[in-house]
Design an enzyme around this catalytic site. Structure first.
Site, PDB file in Angstrom:
ATOM      1  CG  ASP A  88       5.630  22.688 -27.582  1.00  0.00           C
ATOM      2  OD1 ASP A  88       6.196  21.589 -27.678  1.00  0.00           O
ATOM      3  OD2 ASP A  88       4.401  22.830 -27.638  1.00  0.00           O
ATOM      4  CG  HIS A 104       1.787  21.386 -24.331  1.00  0.00           C
ATOM      5  ND1 HIS A 104       2.359  22.036 -25.403  1.00  0.00           N
ATOM      6  CD2 HIS A 104       1.524  22.331 -23.407  1.00  0.00           C
ATOM      7  CE1 HIS A 104       2.424  23.336 -25.136  1.00  0.00           C
ATOM      8  NE2 HIS A 104       1.923  23.539 -23.927  1.00  0.00           N
ATOM      9  CG  ASP A 157       3.959  19.240 -28.122  1.00  0.00           C
ATOM     10  OD1 ASP A 157       3.792  19.767 -29.237  1.00  0.00           O
ATOM     11  OD2 ASP A 157       3.613  19.776 -27.052  1.00  0.00           O
ATOM     12  CG  HIS A 184      -3.325  18.572 -26.897  1.00  0.00           C
ATOM     13  ND1 HIS A 184      -2.694  17.904 -25.870  1.00  0.00           N
ATOM     14  CD2 HIS A 184      -2.545  19.638 -27.201  1.00  0.00           C
ATOM     15  CE1 HIS A 184      -1.573  18.560 -25.556  1.00  0.00           C
ATOM     16  NE2 HIS A 184      -1.455  19.605 -26.362  1.00  0.00           N
TER      17      HIS A 184
END
Lengths: 450, 561
Positions: free
Chosen positions: A238, A151, A149, A110
């Site tokens: 995740d 996200h 991921d 991120h």
């Protein structure tokens, strides 16, 4: 090639946490440690274990503009985590291993080009630091990053947004239902790098079946066509059905099969916060798949395949996404040519970036030189108030390693001109052609060169 | 008065140490078919002119178990594995008679899959039919919950009481299932012959009316009382190199330099590192037959090269070793050896230099080169091999993994201060190697028998490891494999677990007659993790290790040069 081992660098940072109860805490890789140590997988001839080292400040500066400087944004833990990916990169490029997996924390995907603080648990983008290192040291040009991921890998996307030689593919839970709220299909890269950013926002509760449909029908064909020299898996865990922060239905077997198909040269751990019921099994699965070890006997204690059927609505939606994005990728050349022909000097983009962990709001104006000969260079005007109440206004010039001489020269002269602008606190220049990273402190009139 | 005997591959060495002095020493060729015989021959030589009641302790290091393992000797032994989920079963290729059972435990000690009684009974019947009576049982995560291993052991006791069953959770408690399984298997296979050996030794001592306590040297450079050694034959593997390392430390007492210890024997050279005065341990445990074990051991590298390595002409080229056909020519041997080359060219005046020259000359003639060229060639090869092995040791040390930020930040490059030479051929080779590497070297008049001295004066070591998990209400203790409940009455802190570990170490020390060393114990591992689910702390996990580190017994005051 075939007989070389898979390199594993396991760095659980047992003495680093964002806060005691934060998902990024000491305990995160504890059970993974127990599982991989108890399995004795590191003792197998198919595996070679590597030890971590610290990244240099310059390695960070190659990928980021840290405000006010690198030291302010990184702790030793970040340097070890980023440095560990460089150890694996060296082992791969020097032919010691056939592929490698850096199971490291803190994570990084991120973290964007400009770093004012921590976003989404990340300060420094480990993959970006590694890619700039690979390019500088080993002259690798074309790379693909597949962000697995849950996200959206918005940091990595931001860093390589204008880079036509880095294919960034992220599949993730739809941004309307999950942090960071981006990663929609229309986000396809800057004007001269259109189509080398591919987002695949998946509906919540997508299972192994849906993800493997995407892999077989979109990701693999795109990679086939792009022909990267290296494939990097930004390996978040995740999407797992037990993750507490997301709502997907991916399994350890699914992750293992994904890595078998994708065959990444390097995988780097990103998120994944189901520390006890997912991470030990998913990490084992990725290691086994990369090392070519049969993973048929690996599964989570509560895994029942019959519970994980893809819903017809999800499947419908996924097929639509695959079709749209495959087309977008195929038409990318046309659009880039059209943009290049626009006959304007700079394309201007305004952005507001929110740092959720550190509660910082950054204003950015990014300008890309629409170069006739290369991907262009970019300048970023960025301002933000840090947690210590200091307000920074900085000007960043980023010259890519693969750009034309005219862009290189103009970048340097722009830096020299800007040094007289008293409205800024710092002027930065990333000159990747000369591998020099300059920072000019306007108030003190001092320059730092890395 | 302290006695140490090191039964090595080529020679058996022994010393009697008393008040800064080596009172007596002996060296005999090792009879590999009858180690007890070599040992007693050395012992009888040492005991001449000695009052038996003045002997305070006898320490023995022996290659018996190492030999049994490397020659694949011992009764047919079954390895019963309960691996559960994870790696495919074909990764566990450790023993020819391996069997797999259902059942699965996870890292918190939870049972994920129950054992199958019918399957266990069938397997026991099968072993009865095959007449296999030596059995090792190993389950993945049995170190966190050994109920499956104990169940199998229990059913054996009921259905097949003749079988001797070793369970892995009692041989080791650390993580790493294959190492634990292999250690249990080797234990089951060698324990009977090891105990026979100890019994014959005790009888021989009783015949001589020697009442001094007997200790056995372990691979970690510490000793253990003979009774404690009965159950852990594997602890003795690589005790020879450990004796060398401790010997290197003994002749340089009180200095905390970074050293490499080279024990150059007849056929092999053992290399170990001393960092800041402490011997370096192998982080992965001792490796034997290409398999790692859970045996705590010094990091040692052995290369097939010694003073007696024979020089031969193979085709048109020179071949050095790897074997020995007898002593060096200068000591009356029939062939030219490495020692002869050094002896001749550097005029070392060892034994008969003319015999060295004559035998070397024969090799030089066959190679059609001048004698001096031959010697330089030999010396060049030897120095290269030793230097390569030393740098490989450094590299291995630098590759040690680290799991905490401070470990990475505080890592320092290894600066070698000194080469310590021990072993029969060290006096010949070490000064030349030191000069070549431009590093100070150290030799002592005891160097040739420093390994036996190292055995004689090493103190006992003891390591206790406690794993605690307050949420699962579980603690486990190594050694012994005790598993129990912490109890939920109070909030456990790191200090409480440390106290638990410390108490276990004291009890263990007391029961093995080592009480006086317990106060020397130091914590080497203190880890605690909060178990957080959601935003709540549900418990804590602890890993605590305490040990009496390798060192010297109080009676040892150095040796006068």
């Amino acid at each position: 090639m075939k007989n070389k081992p898979t390199g594993i660098l396991f760095f659980p940072a047992f003495d680093w946490a964002i806060s005691p109860t934060h998902p990024e805490r000491e305990e995160r890789l504890l059970y993974t440690r127990d599982q991989i140590f108890e399995e004795g997988i590191m003792d197998l001839p198919q595996i070679s274990e590597y030890n971590p080292k610290l990244a240099q400040i310059k390695d960070i500066a190659r990928a980021h503009f840290c405000v006010p400087d690198v030291a302010a944004q990184v702790t030793e833990a970040h340097l070890v985590s980023a440095g560990s990916t460089l150890v694996i990169a060296d082992a791969l490029m020097q032919g010691e291993i056939k592929n490698g997996f850096a199971i490291v924390r803190p994570p990084g995907h991120h973290s964007m080009t400009v770093s004012h603080g921590n976003r989404g648990f990340c300060n420094i983008n480990n993959e970006a630091v590694m890619i700039e290192y690979l390019r500088q040291k080993y002259h690798i040009k074309r790379l693909a990053i597949v962000d697995t991921d849950v996200h959206h890998g918005d940091g990595t996307q931001d860093i390589f947004w204008h880079d036509p030689d880095v294919l960034f593919i992220s599949f993730h839970q739809d941004g309307r239902t999950l942090y960071p709220g981006s990663g929609f299909m229309e986000e396809r890269g800057g004007p001269l790098a259109y189509g080398t950013t591919i987002n695949i926002p998946l509906p919540p509760r997508t299972t192994d079946i849906g993800i493997h449909f995407v892999l077989d029908n979109l990701v693999m064909p795109i990679l086939e066509e792009f022909k990267p020299e290296l494939i990097i898996n930004s390996a978040g865990q995740d999407n797992h059905y037990t993750d507490p922060l997301a709502d997907m239905r991916f399994s350890a077997q699914g992750y293992a099969r994904l890595n078998e198909k994708l065959a990444p040269d390097i995988a780097v751990l990103e998120g994944g916060y189901s520390v006890e019921t997912a991470l030990p099994y998913v990490n084992m699965g990725i290691i086994m798949a990369m090392a070519g070890i049969d993973y048929g006997n690996l599964r989570e204690p509560d895994y029942k395949p019959e519970r994980f059927k893809e819903s017809p609505q999800n499947m419908e939606e996924i097929k639509g996404i695959v079709k749209t994005q495959l087309n977008a990728f195929k038409n990318r050349g046309e659009i880039v040519a059209r943009n290049r022909a626009k006959n304007m000097d700079f394309e201007v983009i305004h952005k507001n970036i929110f740092y959720d962990t550190d509660y910082i709001s950054e204003d950015q104006t990014e300008r890309l030189r629409l170069c006739k000969n290369c991907g262009g260079f970019r300048v970023i005007h960025s301002s933000a108030q840090h947690r210590n109440a200091k307000y920074y206004e900085v000007y960043c010039i980023s010259v890519p390693g693969y750009c034309c001489d005219s862009c290189h020269q103009e970048g340097i002269s722009m830096y020299n001109q800007m040094k007289n602008k008293s409205s800024y606190d710092f002027i930065y220049l990333q000159d990747r052609i000369d591998d020099q990273y300059r920072s000019f402190d306007i108030s003190k009139e001092t320059e730092t060169v890395l | 008065m302290l006695i140490g005997i090191d039964v090595g591959g080529t020679f058996t060495d022994g010393v009697v140490y008393h008040r800064n002095q080596i009172l007596n020493w002996a060296k005999e060729a090792t009879d590999s078919d009858n180690l007890a015989h070599s040992l007693l021959a050395v012992l009888d030589k040492l005991l001449m002119d000695i009052q038996f009641d003045e002997i305070e302790r006898i320490v023995l290091s022996t290659t018996l178990v190492t030999n049994l393992i490397t020659t694949d000797s011992g009764p047919r032994t079954a390895l019963i594995l309960i691996p559960g989920y994870g790696l495919p079963f074909d990764s566990y290729d450790m023993a020819p008679d391996s069997f797999f059972l259902k059942g699965c435990i996870d890292f918190r000690g939870n049972e994920l899959e129950a054992p199958d009684y019918n399957e266990i009974n069938d397997m026991i019947r099968h072993l009865q039919e095959m007449d296999i009576t030596r059995v090792a049982v190993a389950g993945k995560f049995a170190n966190r919950n050994n109920s499956h291993e104990r169940l199998v052991q229990h059913i054996f006791a009921e259905k097949f009481p003749q079988a001797q069953v070793i369970i892995s959770s009692q041989t080791a408690q650390q993580l790493n299932f294959p190492r634990r399984a292999y250690t249990a298997y080797l234990t089951a296979r060698t324990i009977e012959m090891w105990n026979d050996f100890l019994d014959s030794l005790l009888k021989a001592l009783a015949d001589r009316e020697i009442k001094a306590p007997v200790h056995i040297l372990k691979a970690d450079g510490g000793t253990m009382p003979l009774d404690a050694a009965r159950n852990s034959p594997c602890e003795t593997i690589f005790s020879g190199p450990a004796a060398s390392t401790m010997g290197g430390l003994a002749i340089t007492t009180g200095e905390s330099k970074n050293s490499v210890v080279l024990d150059i024997g007849g056929t092999t050279t053992d290399i170990s590192l001393i960092i800041g005065g402490q011997p370096l341990h192998a982080s992965k445990g001792a490796k034997i037959n290409e398999q790692y074990t859970h045996v705590k051991s010094f990091a040692v590298r052995s290369i097939p090269l010694g003073g007696d390595s024979v020089l031969r002409v193979k085709g048109d080229s020179l071949q050095i070793g790897p074997d020995r056909v007898g002593p060096a020519a200068c000591f009356g041997g029939g062939s030219a050896t490495v020692t002869d080359a050094f002896n001749y060219i550097y005029d070392l005046d060892i034994g008969s230099v003319s015999d060295s020259r004559d035998k070397l000359q024969m090799v030089a003639v066959s190679l059609n080169i001048p004698l001096t060229d031959l010697c330089h060639q030999v010396i060049q090869v030897i120095l290269e091999r030793l230097k390569n092995a030393i740098s490989a040791m450094f590299k291995e040390w630098e590759q040690e993994p680290a799991y905490k930020v401070w470990e990475v930040v505080n890592r320092k490059p290894f600066q070698l201060d000194r080469i310590i030479g021990i072993g029969a051929a060290s006096q010949v080779i070490i000064p030349i190697l030191g000069a070549d590497m431009k590093i100070e070297h150290f030799l002592h008049h005891c160097s040739p028998i420093a390994n036996a001295l190292g055995s004689a004066v090493s103190r006992p070591t003891l390591t206790v490891h406690v794993h605690g998990d307050t949420q699962a209400d579980l603690y486990t203790v190594e050694p012994g494999g005790k598993q129990g409940q912490l109890g939920k009455k109070r909030s456990w802190q790191l200090e409480d677990i440390k106290e638990l570990a410390s108490r276990h170490l004291e009890e263990l020390a007391l029961s093995s007659g080592l009480a006086s060393y317990a106060r020397e114990a130091q914590f080497f591992r203190e880890e605690q993790f909060n178990v957080i689910r959601g935003w709540d702390r549900l418990g804590k996990m602890f890993e605590v290790g305490i040990q009496i580190t390798p060192g010297f017994i109080e009676e040892f005051k150095g040796v006068t040069e």
